[in-house]
Design a protein around this motif. Structure first.
Motif, PDB file in Angstrom:
ATOM      1  N   ASP A  87      12.782  11.703   0.680  1.00  0.00           N
ATOM      2  CA  ASP A  87      11.508  11.433  -0.243  1.00  0.00           C
ATOM      3  C   ASP A  87      10.373  12.175   0.106  1.00  0.00           C
ATOM      4  OD1 ASP A  87       9.856   9.950  -1.751  1.00  0.00           O
ATOM      5  OD2 ASP A  87      10.222   7.961  -0.961  1.00  0.00           O
ATOM      6  N   PRO A  88      10.579  13.554  -0.569  1.00  0.00           N
ATOM      7  CA  PRO A  88       9.666  14.745  -0.230  1.00  0.00           C
ATOM      8  C   PRO A  88       8.210  14.297  -0.864  1.00  0.00           C
ATOM      9  CG  PRO A  88      11.517  15.476  -1.352  1.00  0.00           C
ATOM     10  CD  PRO A  88      11.719  14.174  -1.412  1.00  0.00           C
ATOM     11  N   GLU A  89       8.171  13.582  -1.734  1.00  0.00           N
ATOM     12  CA  GLU A  89       6.757  13.113  -2.429  1.00  0.00           C
ATOM     13  C   GLU A  89       6.005  12.036  -1.115  1.00  0.00           C
ATOM     14  OE1 GLU A  89       6.422  11.708  -6.315  1.00  0.00           O
ATOM     15  OE2 GLU A  89       7.733  13.316  -7.038  1.00  0.00           O
ATOM     16  N   LEU A  90       6.700  11.170  -0.899  1.00  0.00           N
ATOM     17  CA  LEU A  90       6.253  10.063   0.165  1.00  0.00           C
ATOM     18  C   LEU A  90       5.627  10.884   1.372  1.00  0.00           C
ATOM     19  CD1 LEU A  90       5.387   7.214   0.543  1.00  0.00           C
ATOM     20  CD2 LEU A  90       7.374   6.654   1.532  1.00  0.00           C
ATOM     21  N   PHE A  91       6.622  11.716   1.882  1.00  0.00           N
ATOM     22  CA  PHE A  91       6.460  12.723   3.047  1.00  0.00           C
ATOM     23  C   PHE A  91       5.048  13.554   2.865  1.00  0.00           C
ATOM     24  CE2 PHE A  91       7.004  16.097   6.070  1.00  0.00           C
ATOM     25  CZ  PHE A  91       7.440  15.505   7.136  1.00  0.00           C
ATOM     26  N   ALA A  92       5.138  14.193   1.555  1.00  0.00           N
ATOM     27  CA  ALA A  92       3.904  14.770   1.461  1.00  0.00           C
ATOM     28  C   ALA A  92       2.499  13.850   1.235  1.00  0.00           C
ATOM     29  CB  ALA A  92       3.696  15.514  -0.073  1.00  0.00           C
ATOM     30  N   THR A  93       2.620  12.686   0.949  1.00  0.00           N
ATOM     31  CA  THR A  93       1.656  11.599   0.843  1.00  0.00           C
ATOM     32  C   THR A  93       1.146  11.406   2.175  1.00  0.00           C
ATOM     33  OG1 THR A  93       2.179  10.714  -1.156  1.00  0.00           O
ATOM     34  CG2 THR A  93       1.118   9.252   0.242  1.00  0.00           C
ATOM     35  N   TYR A  94       2.173  11.112   3.166  1.00  0.00           N
ATOM     36  CA  TYR A  94       1.952  10.907   4.475  1.00  0.00           C
ATOM     37  C   TYR A  94       1.329  12.024   5.146  1.00  0.00           C
ATOM     38  CZ  TYR A  94       3.312   6.085   4.587  1.00  0.00           C
ATOM     39  OH  TYR A  94       3.192   5.020   4.483  1.00  0.00           O
ATOM     40  N   ALA A 140       1.100  -1.292   0.128  1.00  0.00           N
ATOM     41  CA  ALA A 140       0.067   0.091  -0.161  1.00  0.00           C
ATOM     42  C   ALA A 140       0.933   1.328   0.123  1.00  0.00           C
ATOM     43  CB  ALA A 140      -0.929  -0.170   1.182  1.00  0.00           C
ATOM     44  N   GLU A 141       1.919   1.273   0.719  1.00  0.00           N
ATOM     45  CA  GLU A 141       2.951   2.451   0.802  1.00  0.00           C
ATOM     46  C   GLU A 141       3.455   2.665  -0.524  1.00  0.00           C
ATOM     47  OE1 GLU A 141       5.560   3.216   4.161  1.00  0.00           O
ATOM     48  OE2 GLU A 141       7.108   3.033   2.500  1.00  0.00           O
ATOM     49  N   GLU A 142       3.982   1.637  -1.286  1.00  0.00           N
ATOM     50  CA  GLU A 142       4.492   1.711  -2.620  1.00  0.00           C
ATOM     51  C   GLU A 142       3.490   2.336  -3.519  1.00  0.00           C
ATOM     52  OE1 GLU A 142       7.299   1.336  -3.699  1.00  0.00           O
ATOM     53  OE2 GLU A 142       6.789   1.828  -5.711  1.00  0.00           O
ATOM     54  N   VAL A 143       2.125   1.672  -3.591  1.00  0.00           N
ATOM     55  CA  VAL A 143       1.037   2.187  -4.480  1.00  0.00           C
ATOM     56  C   VAL A 143       0.687   3.633  -4.282  1.00  0.00           C
ATOM     57  CG1 VAL A 143      -1.284   2.037  -4.850  1.00  0.00           C
ATOM     58  CG2 VAL A 143      -0.012  -0.189  -4.724  1.00  0.00           C
ATOM     59  N   LEU A 144       0.803   4.001  -2.615  1.00  0.00           N
ATOM     60  CA  LEU A 144       0.605   5.519  -2.593  1.00  0.00           C
ATOM     61  C   LEU A 144       1.536   6.315  -3.131  1.00  0.00           C
ATOM     62  CD1 LEU A 144      -0.785   4.963   1.066  1.00  0.00           C
ATOM     63  CD2 LEU A 144      -1.748   6.392  -0.630  1.00  0.00           C
TER      64      LEU A 144
END
Lengths: 195, 195
Positions: free
Chosen positions: B102-109, B16-20
């Motif tokens: 990983d700014p994109e993943l951080f923004a996702t979170y 799910a993290e990878e998909v997000l």
């Protein structure tokens, strides 16, 4: 209706705030501001050369409103501790009042602040300088332990961020907000006095 | 490809993290997660009854990662001051690493955290309790001045917000960030020790 020749920058800024409140930051235009004042848009451009310049000046005016009251407190009589507490609690109260009394206008100003980060940086610098003056006075009166003036003032500003940074506005109506402010204030005051 | 019967909740959360990360929080679906794992979406629903439940668990897992390291520090040997400094600087370093690497993943979170504020509140409560344990130990060792344990711990957490609250992530790459952290730490430590 405002006659063209008598038009002041202050009148334009007041009208611009009203237009921003009504239409929101995405839709408000210089033409809307001119219409609000009953003047041509070129009359507005005579004072502010662009829409961006007008929005910057509106942001500046909004932030400046906080300075005068705080400046007076920083130069007040009383101990440095008293003035510092008064200064910080006045800043918190003023920001909270703005955020809770008119949330839409507050949200509008958050958008403007995002656009005009240099104005916001200058605002923060002005506030930190006021804190530095109180701190320096406290060191001279031997109320506070000597330390680097500006970085200590900045630390006081940073440590109290949850009670003045607009990103925390949603927490300011929580019933524990005042208690949390007091606990941070106690910690900060102890830190400034610590030998 | 994961066989259906062996599928664990942890595998789903990783997928799910990878998909997000790949599709962003607005577009990611449970079907995408199932496809990533090579299973049917009903296999995913067996572990997480809804998309919302899955997103909540992903948020929980992300936040939990911070706890273990910090918990160990709070129970470390050394003085309470040392542990507190280690704890706060580790929290800052971990958050900064996540935000900058990983700014994109951080923004996702950040989007997920906004959706799951109860999970975030519980996370903060866990962290404040760890701070409270260090503080209480410091009071018992006479390193710190006695004060209300939980509200003082919360004050330490609040006063250091510019160095762990994600809303400040944009400031964490500034060259003055470490210096500002140290100045706040000095103020906080002084406040805890102040007689």
């Amino acid at each position: 209706m405002t006659t063209d020749t008598a038009l002041t920058a202050e009148q334009i800024l007041i009208a611009a705030e009203e237009v921003l409140r009504r239409f929101g930051p995405a839709k408000a235009t210089v033409v809307d501001v001119a219409r609000e004042l009953g003047v041509s848009h070129s009359s507005v451009y005579r004072h502010f050369p662009s829409k961006a310049a007008l929005r910057e000046a509106v942001t500046q005016r909004w932030l400046d409103q906080a300075h005068f009251e705080l400046k007076a407190i920083s130069e007040d009589s009383g101990t440095a501790s008293e003035r510092l507490q008064h200064w910080l609690s006045t800043l918190f109260a003023a920001k909270r009042k703005k955020a809770l009394d008119d949330p839409e206008l507050f949200a509008t100003y958050l958008v403007l602040a995002e656009e005009n980060s240099a104005v916001v940086d200058a605002h923060i610098e002005t506030l930190v300088k006021q804190l530095a003056e109180i701190f320096q006075d406290g060191v001279e009166r031997k109320e506070f332990k000597p330390a680097h003036i500006l970085s200590t003032a900045r630390a006081v500003f940073d440590a109290t961020a949850p009670f003045h940074d607009p990103v925390f506005a949603a927490t300011w109506s929580e019933p524990t907000a005042d208690e949390r402010f007091k606990a941070v204030w106690k910690l900060v005051l102890g830190g400034l006095k610590a030998k």
